[in-house]
Design a protein around this motif. Structure first.
Motif, PDB file in Angstrom:
ATOM      1  N   PRO A  87       0.886  -1.283   0.154  1.00 32.68           N
ATOM      2  CA  PRO A  87       0.039   0.079   0.002  1.00 32.68           C
ATOM      3  C   PRO A  87       0.992   1.199   0.073  1.00 32.68           C
ATOM      4  O   PRO A  87       1.973   1.406   0.752  1.00 32.68           O
ATOM      5  CB  PRO A  87      -0.934  -0.177   1.424  1.00 32.68           C
ATOM      6  N   ARG A  88       0.531   2.205  -0.696  1.00 31.91           N
ATOM      7  CA  ARG A  88       1.268   3.410  -0.947  1.00 31.91           C
ATOM      8  C   ARG A  88       0.880   4.332   0.316  1.00 31.91           C
ATOM      9  O   ARG A  88      -0.275   4.757   0.626  1.00 31.91           O
ATOM     10  CB  ARG A  88       0.764   4.187  -2.137  1.00 31.91           C
ATOM     11  N   PRO A  89       2.011   4.801   0.994  1.00 39.35           N
ATOM     12  CA  PRO A  89       2.045   5.649   2.175  1.00 39.35           C
ATOM     13  C   PRO A  89       1.513   7.117   1.748  1.00 39.35           C
ATOM     14  O   PRO A  89       1.730   7.360   0.513  1.00 39.35           O
ATOM     15  CB  PRO A  89       3.184   5.598   2.918  1.00 39.35           C
ATOM     16  N   ASP A  90       0.881   7.805   2.574  1.00 41.18           N
ATOM     17  CA  ASP A  90       0.337   9.305   2.468  1.00 41.18           C
ATOM     18  C   ASP A  90       1.584  10.083   2.773  1.00 41.18           C
ATOM     19  O   ASP A  90       2.682   9.663   2.880  1.00 41.18           O
ATOM     20  CB  ASP A  90      -0.775   9.600   3.192  1.00 41.18           C
ATOM     21  N   ALA A  91       1.295  11.289   2.505  1.00 42.75           N
ATOM     22  CA  ALA A  91       2.486  12.376   2.744  1.00 42.75           C
ATOM     23  C   ALA A  91       3.247  12.179   3.847  1.00 42.75           C
ATOM     24  O   ALA A  91       4.289  12.670   4.357  1.00 42.75           O
ATOM     25  CB  ALA A  91       1.934  13.762   2.333  1.00 42.75           C
ATOM     26  N   SER A  92       2.329  11.982   5.013  1.00 48.55           N
ATOM     27  CA  SER A  92       2.885  11.935   6.493  1.00 48.55           C
ATOM     28  C   SER A  92       3.860  10.399   6.670  1.00 48.55           C
ATOM     29  O   SER A  92       4.507  10.276   7.681  1.00 48.55           O
ATOM     30  CB  SER A  92       2.145  12.080   7.472  1.00 48.55           C
ATOM     31  N   GLY A  93       3.691   9.647   5.971  1.00 44.11           N
ATOM     32  CA  GLY A  93       4.535   8.412   5.802  1.00 44.11           C
ATOM     33  C   GLY A  93       3.432   7.241   6.548  1.00 44.11           C
ATOM     34  O   GLY A  93       3.980   6.163   6.529  1.00 44.11           O
ATOM     35  N   ALA A  94       2.216   7.621   6.864  1.00 43.69           N
ATOM     36  CA  ALA A  94       1.473   6.474   7.643  1.00 43.69           C
ATOM     37  C   ALA A  94       0.103   6.455   6.736  1.00 43.69           C
ATOM     38  O   ALA A  94      -0.317   7.438   6.011  1.00 43.69           O
ATOM     39  CB  ALA A  94       0.888   7.076   8.968  1.00 43.69           C
ATOM     40  N   PRO A  95      -0.445   5.409   6.474  1.00 40.95           N
ATOM     41  CA  PRO A  95      -1.547   5.181   5.842  1.00 40.95           C
ATOM     42  C   PRO A  95      -2.592   5.910   6.237  1.00 40.95           C
ATOM     43  O   PRO A  95      -2.781   6.100   7.369  1.00 40.95           O
ATOM     44  CB  PRO A  95      -1.868   4.045   5.586  1.00 40.95           C
ATOM     45  N   SER A  96      -3.504   6.797   5.319  1.00 41.53           N
ATOM     46  CA  SER A  96      -4.594   7.666   5.739  1.00 41.53           C
ATOM     47  C   SER A  96      -5.698   6.815   6.359  1.00 41.53           C
ATOM     48  O   SER A  96      -5.845   5.821   5.834  1.00 41.53           O
ATOM     49  CB  SER A  96      -4.854   8.353   4.819  1.00 41.53           C
ATOM     50  N   PRO A  97      -6.412   7.130   7.388  1.00 42.70           N
ATOM     51  CA  PRO A  97      -7.509   6.514   8.042  1.00 42.70           C
ATOM     52  C   PRO A  97      -8.866   6.309   6.968  1.00 42.70           C
ATOM     53  O   PRO A  97      -8.930   7.504   6.354  1.00 42.70           O
ATOM     54  CB  PRO A  97      -7.817   7.050   9.411  1.00 42.70           C
ATOM     55  N   ALA A  98      -9.475   5.707   7.310  1.00 44.18           N
ATOM     56  CA  ALA A  98     -10.890   5.447   6.353  1.00 44.18           C
ATOM     57  C   ALA A  98     -11.834   6.665   6.581  1.00 44.18           C
ATOM     58  O   ALA A  98     -12.018   6.985   7.993  1.00 44.18           O
ATOM     59  CB  ALA A  98     -11.374   4.179   6.531  1.00 44.18           C
ATOM     60  N   ARG A  99     -12.123   7.226   5.650  1.00 45.12           N
ATOM     61  CA  ARG A  99     -13.251   8.560   5.969  1.00 45.12           C
ATOM     62  C   ARG A  99     -14.588   7.991   6.420  1.00 45.12           C
ATOM     63  O   ARG A  99     -15.014   7.392   5.508  1.00 45.12           O
ATOM     64  CB  ARG A  99     -13.141   9.563   4.911  1.00 45.12           C
ATOM     65  N   ARG A 100     -15.058   8.395   7.210  1.00 43.02           N
ATOM     66  CA  ARG A 100     -16.549   8.377   7.795  1.00 43.02           C
ATOM     67  C   ARG A 100     -17.634   9.131   7.121  1.00 43.02           C
ATOM     68  O   ARG A 100     -17.508  10.293   6.798  1.00 43.02           O
ATOM     69  CB  ARG A 100     -16.737   8.417   9.269  1.00 43.02           C
ATOM     70  N   ARG A 101     -18.446   8.170   6.403  1.00 49.46           N
ATOM     71  CA  ARG A 101     -19.579   8.939   5.701  1.00 49.46           C
ATOM     72  C   ARG A 101     -20.660   9.566   6.620  1.00 49.46           C
ATOM     73  O   ARG A 101     -20.922   8.904   7.310  1.00 49.46           O
ATOM     74  CB  ARG A 101     -20.251   8.005   4.755  1.00 49.46           C
TER      75      ARG A 101
END
Length: 461
Positions: A87-101
């Motif tokens: 998985p591609r990490p985000d800009a901070s180096g950690a994977p982004s959490p899932a966005r709650r709808r």
């Protein structure tokens, strides 16, 4: 898929055996070293750069193989090559959490809050604009009031007055004195025909808020300049009117235009200026004296007839008669009326309030009342001093005996007869400049009538 996994395992085993053999050749441990190993740790041999590089490559290969074996199987619709990619990490180096709808209620609540905030900003903006407009209107009203007050001052109001001279007066000798005097004073003067021949009137220019046209209003005073012969005609006509019970019949040529002007509802204060426009030597020929006496002598009129005519004109027609000697006296009378008209608007403005004797300002000598009630006695003393012929010493004597109006009214109620109430304050002692006297029955009775009378038209004195 199984073939790829077995190939990876075979390469991993082969590399591991090679590394073991290589290390076995490098590390040759004797039995003596094994025995000394418990007593003293053996020094770690230095590895060469090639060995460290090979070890790092082996570790990277093992970590990559372990990661590939631990990955979950790829989804059905995705190609197999994408299953092995991490998985591609985000800009901070950690994977982004899932966005709650968000739900519809939360979206609607946020929309309402945003709408309320916008309405509140609009209300504040409208309130600020309204306050700004009110301040602008208030400043404009104050500026207009100041300009109006400035224009009503006598020195400025006289500039808006125009002295209107009827052309028939210019035919008399000496009329240039009036025109020269008005020109010297820099007052506006116009020569134009009027409804009453031989008259002098005044007009005032009114300020206009908009438009180029300027309104003009005619003032009340009207001066009618008459010769002795014209005045004889007036006397004869008025005598006939008085004898006939006020019927305006057979009027002469002098009074007819004046009567027509007054009957049309014109609000005029008429003054007849009777003078002789002949040479100045007439005074010496007539023997001097007052103009009225000389006129009676020249016309041969009885004093009683002249008095009856003057009284009739004053009472029934509001017409005054003034006897003058020359054009210089006429000019002085015109200047006096002009100055009075220039002062009239400012006096009317100052008398517009209901109580003109109560002047606002710090110099009005008022009494200040504090929250604790201090100062009420001074107000009571000032109220007593408003009565006629009541000095501060008399007011002080009354307030010392009766500190408030209620106490004085209670004292009046305790008395029986009207005479006792009127004379209750007459015996109070008043000390002025080392002398002592009494208030007296006059002031005592006026104080009683002032506080107890119910008729607003009652005269206290």
């Amino acid at each position: 898929m199984l073939y790829l996994i077995s190939a990876h395992k075979w390469s991993f085993c082969f590399k591991w055996e090679m590394s073991v053999l290589r290390r076995a050749k490098t590390w040759e441990i004797s039995e003596s070293e094994d025995s000394d190993h418990d007593r003293k740790p053996a020094p770690k041999p230095k590895e060469s750069r090639q060995e460290r590089t090979a070890d790092s490559r082996d570790r990277e290969t093992r970590s990559a193989e372990e990661d590939s074996t631990n990955l979950p199987p790829p989804p059905a619709g995705r190609p197999s090559g994408a299953a092995s990619s991490p998985p591609r990490p985000d800009a901070s180096g950690a994977p982004s959490p899932a966005r709650r709808r968000r739900s519809k209620e939360e979206v609607e609540a946020e929309r309402l809050k945003a709408k309320e905030r916008k309405e509140e900003r609009e209300r504040r903006r409208a309130a600020r604009a309204r306050e700004k407009e009110e301040r602008r209107q208030e400043q404009r009203r104050r500026r207009e009031a100041a300009d109006e007050l400035r224009s009503l001052r006598p020195e400025n109001c006289i500039k808006s007055l125009t002295v209107c001279v009827e052309p028939a007066l210019l035919q008399h000798e000496g009329s240039d004195i009036l025109l020269d005097t008005l020109a010297m004073l820099e007052w506006r003067c116009s020569v134009e025909s009027r409804r009453v021949p031989g008259s002098i009137t005044w007009t005032r220019d009114l300020p206009q808020q908009g438009g180029d046209a300027q309104a003009c209003v005619e003032e009340e005073p009207l001066l009618l300049v008459l010769t002795p012969g014209d005045f004889v005609d007036v006397v004869i006509t008025v005598k006939k009117m008085a004898d006939s019970g006020g019927e305006e019949t057979a009027m002469g040529t002098v009074l007819r235009p004046l009567w027509e002007c007054l009957n049309q509802g014109a609000n005029k204060a008429v003054t007849m200026l009777v003078t002789d426009f002949e040479s100045d030597q007439r005074t010496e020929e007539s023997g001097g004296g007052l103009p009225e006496q000389r006129l009676r002598t020249n016309l041969g009129m009885k004093s009683r007839d002249l008095e009856e005519v003057l009284v009739y004109l004053q009472l029934y027609k509001n017409i005054s008669v003034v006897f003058l000697q020359s054009w210089q006296d006429v000019t002085d009378h015109v200047c006096a009326v002009t100055k009075a008209l220039s002062k009239r608007p400012f006096k009317l403005l100052t008398e517009r309030c209901e109580l003109p004797f109560c002047v606002d300002g710090s110099w009005a000598s008022g009494a200040r009342v504090e929250r604790d009630g201090s100062g009420l006695r001074d107000v009571w003393s000032r109220q007593i001093q408003q009565l006629n012929r009541v000095s501060p010493a008399v007011a002080s004597a009354v307030t010392e005996c009766f500190p408030s109006p209620r106490l004085l009214l209670q004292a009046y109620q305790n008395l029986g007869s009207e005479a006792e109430k009127k004379a209750m304050l007459a015996g109070l002692s008043v000390k002025t400049e080392g002398k002592e006297r009494r208030i007296g029955p006059d002031i005592s009775a006026r104080m009683y009538r002032c506080l107890t009378a119910e008729n607003p038209q009652l005269v206290l004195d």
